[in-house]
Design a protein around this motif. Structure first.
Motif, mmCIF file in Angstrom:
data_model
loop_
_atom_site.group_PDB
_atom_site.id
_atom_site.type_symbol
_atom_site.label_atom_id
_atom_site.label_comp_id
_atom_site.label_asym_id
_atom_site.label_seq_id
_atom_site.Cartn_x
_atom_site.Cartn_y
_atom_site.Cartn_z
ATOM 1 N N LEU A 298 -3.798 3.493 -3.759
ATOM 2 C CA LEU A 298 -3.558 4.869 -4.198
ATOM 3 C C LEU A 298 -3.492 5.811 -3.008
ATOM 4 C CD1 LEU A 298 -6.053 4.903 -7.204
ATOM 5 C CD2 LEU A 298 -3.606 4.432 -7.254
ATOM 6 N N THR A 299 -2.646 5.510 -2.043
ATOM 7 C CA THR A 299 -2.556 6.348 -0.847
ATOM 8 C C THR A 299 -1.972 7.717 -1.147
ATOM 9 O OG1 THR A 299 -0.435 5.277 -0.348
ATOM 10 C CG2 THR A 299 -2.395 4.425 0.762
ATOM 11 N N GLU A 300 -1.359 7.865 -2.333
ATOM 12 C CA GLU A 300 -0.808 9.181 -2.667
ATOM 13 C C GLU A 300 -1.886 10.189 -3.004
ATOM 14 O OE1 GLU A 300 -0.406 6.732 -6.535
ATOM 15 O OE2 GLU A 300 -0.427 6.432 -4.386
ATOM 16 N N ILE A 301 -3.114 9.715 -3.272
ATOM 17 C CA ILE A 301 -4.223 10.628 -3.519
ATOM 18 C C ILE A 301 -4.693 11.194 -2.180
ATOM 19 C CG2 ILE A 301 -6.599 10.828 -4.322
ATOM 20 C CD1 ILE A 301 -6.068 8.675 -6.316
ATOM 21 N N GLU A 302 -4.736 12.511 -2.070
ATOM 22 C CA GLU A 302 -5.171 13.135 -0.829
ATOM 23 C C GLU A 302 -6.678 13.003 -0.700
ATOM 24 O OE1 GLU A 302 -4.952 17.419 1.519
ATOM 25 O OE2 GLU A 302 -3.625 17.019 -0.184
ATOM 26 N N LYS A 303 -7.115 12.445 0.423
ATOM 27 C CA LYS A 303 -8.534 12.232 0.669
ATOM 28 C C LYS A 303 -8.967 13.029 1.890
ATOM 29 C CE LYS A 303 -8.069 7.586 -1.227
ATOM 30 N NZ LYS A 303 -6.605 7.503 -1.239
ATOM 31 N N GLY B 259 -8.290 -11.635 -5.196
ATOM 32 C CA GLY B 259 -9.223 -10.774 -5.895
ATOM 33 C C GLY B 259 -8.804 -10.549 -7.332
ATOM 34 N N PRO B 260 -9.332 -9.499 -7.970
ATOM 35 C CA PRO B 260 -8.928 -9.158 -9.340
ATOM 36 C C PRO B 260 -7.540 -8.515 -9.338
ATOM 37 C CG PRO B 260 -10.479 -7.547 -8.516
ATOM 38 C CD PRO B 260 -10.384 -8.605 -7.458
ATOM 39 N N ASP B 261 -7.080 -8.059 -10.495
ATOM 40 C CA ASP B 261 -5.737 -7.480 -10.583
ATOM 41 C C ASP B 261 -5.592 -6.241 -9.700
ATOM 42 O OD1 ASP B 261 -4.479 -9.109 -12.915
ATOM 43 O OD2 ASP B 261 -6.464 -8.545 -13.632
ATOM 44 N N LEU B 262 -6.642 -5.426 -9.649
ATOM 45 C CA LEU B 262 -6.675 -4.264 -8.755
ATOM 46 C C LEU B 262 -7.756 -4.486 -7.722
ATOM 47 C CD1 LEU B 262 -5.867 -1.125 -8.261
ATOM 48 C CD2 LEU B 262 -8.080 -0.712 -9.332
ATOM 49 N N LEU B 263 -7.397 -4.381 -6.442
ATOM 50 C CA LEU B 263 -8.376 -4.497 -5.376
ATOM 51 C C LEU B 263 -8.274 -3.263 -4.487
ATOM 52 C CD1 LEU B 263 -10.537 -6.016 -3.795
ATOM 53 C CD2 LEU B 263 -8.708 -7.176 -2.529
ATOM 54 N N ALA B 264 -9.284 -2.423 -4.537
ATOM 55 C CA ALA B 264 -9.370 -1.239 -3.684
ATOM 56 C C ALA B 264 -10.583 -1.402 -2.780
ATOM 57 C CB ALA B 264 -9.489 0.020 -4.532
ATOM 58 N N LEU B 265 -10.361 -1.443 -1.482
ATOM 59 C CA LEU B 265 -11.440 -1.644 -0.517
ATOM 60 C C LEU B 265 -11.236 -0.685 0.654
ATOM 61 C CD1 LEU B 265 -13.975 -3.382 0.099
ATOM 62 C CD2 LEU B 265 -12.483 -4.928 1.375
ATOM 63 N N GLY B 266 -11.525 0.577 0.419
ATOM 64 C CA GLY B 266 -11.382 1.589 1.448
ATOM 65 C C GLY B 266 -9.999 1.575 2.064
ATOM 66 N N SER B 267 -9.932 1.809 3.358
ATOM 67 C CA SER B 267 -8.637 1.843 4.042
ATOM 68 C C SER B 267 -8.062 0.453 4.266
ATOM 69 C CB SER B 267 -8.778 2.567 5.389
ATOM 70 O OG SER B 267 -9.758 1.940 6.192
ATOM 71 N N PHE B 268 -8.821 -0.594 3.941
ATOM 72 C CA PHE B 268 -8.319 -1.960 4.098
ATOM 73 C C PHE B 268 -7.414 -2.364 2.936
ATOM 74 C CE2 PHE B 268 -12.167 -1.849 6.624
ATOM 75 C CZ PHE B 268 -11.739 -2.418 7.809
ATOM 76 N N LEU C 278 -12.561 8.860 -6.724
ATOM 77 C CA LEU C 278 -11.183 9.341 -6.795
ATOM 78 C C LEU C 278 -10.251 8.247 -7.326
ATOM 79 C CD1 LEU C 278 -10.814 11.396 -3.478
ATOM 80 C CD2 LEU C 278 -10.670 12.290 -5.820
ATOM 81 N N THR C 279 -10.485 7.015 -6.872
ATOM 82 C CA THR C 279 -9.657 5.899 -7.330
ATOM 83 C C THR C 279 -9.868 5.646 -8.819
ATOM 84 O OG1 THR C 279 -9.819 4.906 -5.125
ATOM 85 C CG2 THR C 279 -9.078 3.484 -6.914
ATOM 86 N N ALA C 280 -11.131 5.641 -9.247
ATOM 87 C CA ALA C 280 -11.422 5.403 -10.663
ATOM 88 C C ALA C 280 -10.878 6.534 -11.535
ATOM 89 C CB ALA C 280 -12.926 5.256 -10.862
#
Length: 537
Positions: free
Chosen positions: A222-227, A209-218, A244-246
């Motif tokens: 950024l797991t340090e962000i409380e969701k 993927g790109p340099d940053l790939l965030a796809l939900g829990s998959f 929250l990620t952005a």
């Protein structure tokens, strides 16, 4: 089109029925955070593309008129606002995103729809159209297609994405909850432990993927962000996770040169309540306000970034249940042997149905029967357009005109996008206006229909029909989801095809207002940024 990720919710519910919910701690992908930041630092504006699923200009205009959308109003006042960007076809998110990020129609990127039939694999491909279809097809095949094959195999390997092309230019990029994310950088998707009971997929899947790939829990760097807790929240396939990620990237000065953000929540509300529903866009406006305030203020957001907001498709109103809005294709074709989703293709299988809400692919495994199938389908007055390819020609028939429209690429007729065509007889079938003197074509109620229909019919191999429903109606197979009294999309009429585009932070204008042209426009925005850009815009 939240249905793509709706399959994950179905799987989660199945898991909860088997095991108790347990907290799982994912390992943050710190490598993503180290490599994503733009190498140009604060010297250039970053480009943020926000795709809002099923965003419609009518809802924006109504909300602004009622003074309920201050963020949209600010961005429009300080930017460009177009109400008629032409989406891809079918108007389903995986196909649209593929066109947006590759700059090609389905004949170029090879993603025909949310569901389609692979003649090569002799199987129905489904990325998650609805709970009953997931259960019938099986959790593993759907998950494999959605998580592994969509980006890794089905998306044309020969076609580069914007992430590939930006990397070649030395630019950094990121995707947050994007359906299509393929790029040059290796990443690992992790199947959550609480999903293990419902799937035999390996716990870790290597993707690119790109340099940053965030796809939900998959893929959550950024797991340090409380969701928030709860099934849908923990999957992360929602606006809140995306934002929250952005916001973290903005506040911690880690923005890449180009960031794609997908906001899926609006789509679900419109499917249920119809295109006139306004609460969803009000919530979206508030969320956008929070995102832009992460820069310090709305004004500072436009000083530091170019904000591009686009809908992926619109929606048409589906008539209420009493008006019989659902067209059961299997009933129209009851004299044929139709593939049942829970079964495999057999020697006597004649037809495969792949329904994408208001459009469908109908495959004939006996090639000599294609026209007969079309004749059967045409008897239903709720059907709008039926088309198929025949050599280099495309044939199109409608309900109200007896003649067949035939057209092909190249010829003396030029459309508004500079595309050349040959059209024989019955242009009214597709509401085409042909000027014989200046040899031009103008589109009516089906925007860019010649190219969009060509793209769908040449997107994959096989003998098949493309069928669309008239406004107010929806196509269905035995287990297809329906939206009686709500909203739907898939076809190529105005309501489903024309979407809003808002551009703030730059005066640069797109050459054409089509989804397929956005990639080239975004590439220019990112790569033409000059150091020491003037502040205050």
């Amino acid at each position: 089109m939240l249905k793509y990720f709706g399959v994950l919710l179905v799987i989660g519910v199945l898991v909860v029925a088997i095991i108790s919910f347990q907290k799982t701690k994912a390992v943050p992908n710190e490598k993503d955070l180290l490599q994503v930041k733009s190498t140009s630092g604060d010297k250039t504006k970053k480009v943020i593309l926000i795709v809002v699923d099923s965003l419609m200009a009518t809802a924006i205009d109504k909300g602004i008129m009622q003074k309920e959308l201050p963020t949209f109003q600010y961005l429009i006042k300080h930017g460009q606002y177009y109400k008629d960007l032409v989406s891809s076809f079918p108007t389903m998110s995986v196909t649209i995103d593929s066109s947006l990020l590759t700059g090609t129609y389905p004949d170029g990127h090879h993603i025909p729809g949310l569901t389609w039939y692979s003649a090569k694999d002799t199987k129905l491909i489904n990325y998650g159209t609805g709970p009953m279809e997931v259960i019938k097809l099986g959790v593993n095949p759907v998950l494999e297609d959605a998580l592994i094959h969509l980006n890794g195999k089905h998306l044309n390997p020969e076609q580069t994405t914007i992430y590939d092309d930006l990397a070649k230019e030395g630019k950094k990029s990121g995707s947050i909850n994007g359906l299509i994310y393929r790029g040059p950088v290796k990443h690992t998707l992790s199947v959550p432990l609480w999903m293990d009971a419902s799937t035999s997929l390996p716990q870790s899947l290597e993707v690119k993927g790109p340099d940053l790939l965030a796809l939900g829990s998959f893929s959550d760097p950024l797991t340090e962000i409380e969701k928030p807790d709860g099934l849908t929240h923990r999957m992360g396939i929602n606006n809140q996770y995306s934002l929250l990620t952005a916001e973290y990237l903005i506040k911690n000065n880690k923005l890449p040169d180009f960031l794609y953000i997908y906001l899926p929540d609006l789509d679900k509300k419109l499917h249920k309540h119809g295109p006139n529903e306004q609460n969803g866009i009000k919530a979206t406006d508030q969320q956008l306000q929070s995102l832009l305030q992460s820069f310090g203020s709305l004004e500072e957001a436009l000083n530091q970034a170019i904000i591009v907001i686009v809908g992926d498709s619109g929606m048409s109103k589906v008539l209420p249940a009493d008006d019989n809005p659902v067209i059961e294709l299997s009933s129209l074709l009851k004299d044929y042997q139709i593939l049942r989703q829970e079964e495999g293709v057999a020697g006597d299988t004649e037809i495969v149905l792949a329904v994408n809400e208001t459009m469908a692919y109908i495959y004939s495994l006996k090639s000599d029967k294609l026209k007969d199938i079309a004749s059967n389908i045409r008897t239903d007055q709720r059907i709008d357009i039926i088309s198929w390819k025949e050599g280099e020609w495309i044939n199109v028939i409608g309900d109200e005109i007896a003649e067949v429209l035939r057209y092909k690429m190249n010829g003396n007729l030029t459309d508004p996008y500079g595309q050349k065509w040959t059209v024989e007889q019955a242009p009214d079938v597709l509401d085409l206006s042909i000027n014989s003197e200046d040899q031009t074509i103008r589109y009516g109620k089906y925007p860019d229909v010649l190219r969009r229909l060509y793209g769908a019919l040449h997107s994959h191999s096989g003998e098949f029909l493309v069928v669309t429903a008239k406004p107010g109606y929806e196509l269905a197979d035995k287990n297809s989801p329906s939206h009686k009294g709500g909203g739907s999309h898939g076809a190529f009429g105005h309501a489903e095809s024309l979407v809003p585009l808002i551009i703030s932070g730059t005066d640069a204008k797109p050459e054409h207002l089509r989804m397929v042209d956005l990639k080239a426009y975004l590439m220019k925005l990112v790569t033409k940024q000059q150091p020491n850009i003037e502040k205050g815009r």
